[in-house]
Design an enzyme around this catalytic site. Sequence first.
Site, short mmCIF file in Angstrom:
data_model
loop_
_atom_site.label_atom_id
_atom_site.label_comp_id
_atom_site.label_asym_id
_atom_site.label_seq_id
_atom_site.Cartn_x
_atom_site.Cartn_y
_atom_site.Cartn_z
N GLU A 226 0.84 -0.53 -5.18
CA GLU A 226 -0.23 0.47 -5.33
C GLU A 226 0.49 1.82 -5.39
O GLU A 226 0.82 2.41 -4.36
CB GLU A 226 -1.20 0.38 -4.14
N ASP B 147 0.81 -1.20 0.00
CA ASP B 147 0.00 0.00 0.00
C ASP B 147 0.85 1.26 0.00
O ASP B 147 1.94 1.30 0.59
CB ASP B 147 -0.90 -0.02 1.25
#
Length: 634
Positions: free
Chosen positions: A353, A301
Amino acid sequence: MAEDLAKWLYLFNRGQDNQSFRRFGAHRVGADQWQFLVWAPHARTVAIVGEFSAWQPVLLTPVGETGCWLGQHPGQAGQLYKVQITTAKGEVVEKIDPYGFAFEKKPGTAARLSDLPAHQWGDAAWLAKRRTQLSYDQPLNIYELHLGSFKRHEDGSYLTYREAIAQVLPYVKEMGYTHLELMPLMEHLLDASWGYQLMGYFAPTSRFGSPADFLALIDAAHQLGLGVIMDWVPGHFIRNTDTLAQFDGTATFEYADPHRADNVRWGTWNFDLGKAQVQSFLLSSAMFWLDWCHLDGLRVDAVSNMLYMDYDAGKEHDRNRNGGRENLEGTAFLKRLNTEVFAAHPDVLMIAEESSDYPQVSAPIDAGGLGFNYKWNMGWMNDTLKYFSTDPYARRQHIDQLTFSWVYMQNEQFILPFSHDEVVHGKKSLMHKMPGDRYNQFANLRTMAVWQMTFPGKKLLFMGSEWGQFLEWRDWSQLEWVDLADPLNAKMQTFTKALNHLYLHTPALWQQDFQGAGITITIGDRPDVIAFERHGKRAGDCLIVALNLLPEERQAFVLPVPAAGTYEVVLNTESARFGGTWTHLQRIVRSRGIPERGRPDSVTVVLPAMGALLLRPLTEKVNLDSHLEVRSDD
C-alpha cells in the site's frame, strides 16, 4: 539446549532470526511448566507476574551479554501474565509480552499462557494449487472486509471467527471474489484504529475468539476456494505505555531519536527498522502469519512511511546521511522482508500500500526493485473517483483523468483498489460520490465498476460497495444490509456478482494484465466514449469494452473490432435486471466489413446512456455460464 539458545540469540541480535516466535515469549516445556524469554537489553531486572504467581514477580536470569532474560515457572494454559521490568533508572513498569500468542479482551493488555496455535489443517489441496498457479496470469479479485462491522448480532456484539465461517465466507465466494482481505486482526486495543495501531504482532485479536478459532476460519476459506490476505503493519505501533513503547525504559523497538520515533500522522511510534533485533521481530511476525496461520499474503500498510524520511507531518525537511529523502534502513528492511518471505513461500502475495511514485515497488530486488508482487495503484484510484464524482457534462473536459492512467499502467504490477479509506471520514460512500439522482448514481457506479474490472491490473473492493451502500462505512456498526430491500441496491448487488463471475471466466481480463499485448486502445481521444480490447494468451481470446460516459444513448455507434465475424454482447450495464432501463437487449452483432480506427473491422451497436457494453467473438464452442449471459428481461 544451551548451545541452541546461544545460536538463536546470536541470530536474533544480528537480525537474522525470522522464527523468533518459536523461542521468545512463553512456551510450554513440561505438562504445567512454562519457559519465558524476554528481550530487554537495558533493564536492571526482568520478571514475569501473573495469575500463576498471584501476581508476584518471578525473576528471570540474564543470558550473558545478549540483552535477553530467561526463566521458568509452573502455570496453566489460559492464565494471564505480564512482563515486569525495572529500568536502569529504578522505575518498575509492567509491559505486555511482545511475543504473546493470545491476550485478554480489551481494555486489558495481559497475555495468556498459550501454546503456538494448533490446528489440523485440511487445506492441502488449496496450498498445492497455490504453488502451481501463481497469481500474475490468474484472476485476482479481492473483497476487503472489516470483521467487526461486516455483520453484528442484534445486541451489537461481534461475529466470532467461527460464525464468520458460515456468515462471511459463503457470501464472498458466491459473489465471485477470489480472495478475502482482512483489515488487521492482530491484537489491538482501540476499535477506532481499525486494527492499524497494534500491540500483539503474533496474536489474532481476542475480540472474535481464540487463535484456534482464527486458524479454523483460514482453513475453511481455503477449503471453499478462497484465499486470505491480511493487512500487516510493520511501520509503527501503539503508543500505550504498557505495550512496546520504551519497553525496557529506553527506546527499544522505536527509534532513539524522538523526532524519528514519533509518528504524527497516526499518533503512534515508528519502529527502528535499522535495528537488528527489531528486524528479527518483524520478520518473525510476517513468517508467523504466513507459516503458522497459512495466510496467502500480506498487504503491507503505509509503505510510503517506511520509504521516506519526510513523509510524516513536521518532517518535510528531514534527510538521510547522504542528503536524500529516502529512509535508507526502511528501504533495506522492505527488500529484506520480501527476500525472506519469498525464499520460504514463493507463492504468497506481498502487496504494497504505497501512495508515492517510488519506482519499481513491484520489481524484483535483483533488478533494483523492492520485491513486492503488487502495488496499489493509488493514482488510478484517485483520478477515477475524481472523474466519476463530477457531473457528466462538467467532466467532458477531464477525460484525461481516465486516459492518463494508460501512460503508466504497466510501470508496476498494480492492484486497482476501491478500499475502506475512500468511504470514510467524510469522503462519502462510492454510491454517494456519484452525481445526479439516485438512478443516475447507480448508472455511474455500474460504469465505474466496469472500468475497474476491465482495466489492466488486479482488483479490490471494500465491503458494502458491491450493492451501493449509501452511508459511509462506520466501524462501530454492521453494514446497512437493510439496503438490499431496495430494488436498486439489490440489482446493484446482482450486477456486481455478474461482473465478478464474468471476470473469473474471461482470461482476456487477467492473463496479460502486465504485458502490452494484453490491451489495445481503440477509442481514447473522445470526451464521451472510451473503447479498448483486452486480450488473453490464446489467439482470438478477446473482450471488447465500450464505455459511454454521458447520459445520452449512442445509436448506431461504430465500434472497432479485431477481426471480421460475429460478436455477442456479454454484458450491458443498462439491463433492467441490473437496475437499468433496457428490457430488450442487443445480443448478437455482425461485423460490417469496414475497418475502423486502424482495426481490421467494426460493428454497429447502441451504446447505453451512462453505460458500458462488453462484447466477445462468438464461436460455435461457446457455452455461456449462467452468470455471464445477460438475458432479456421482457
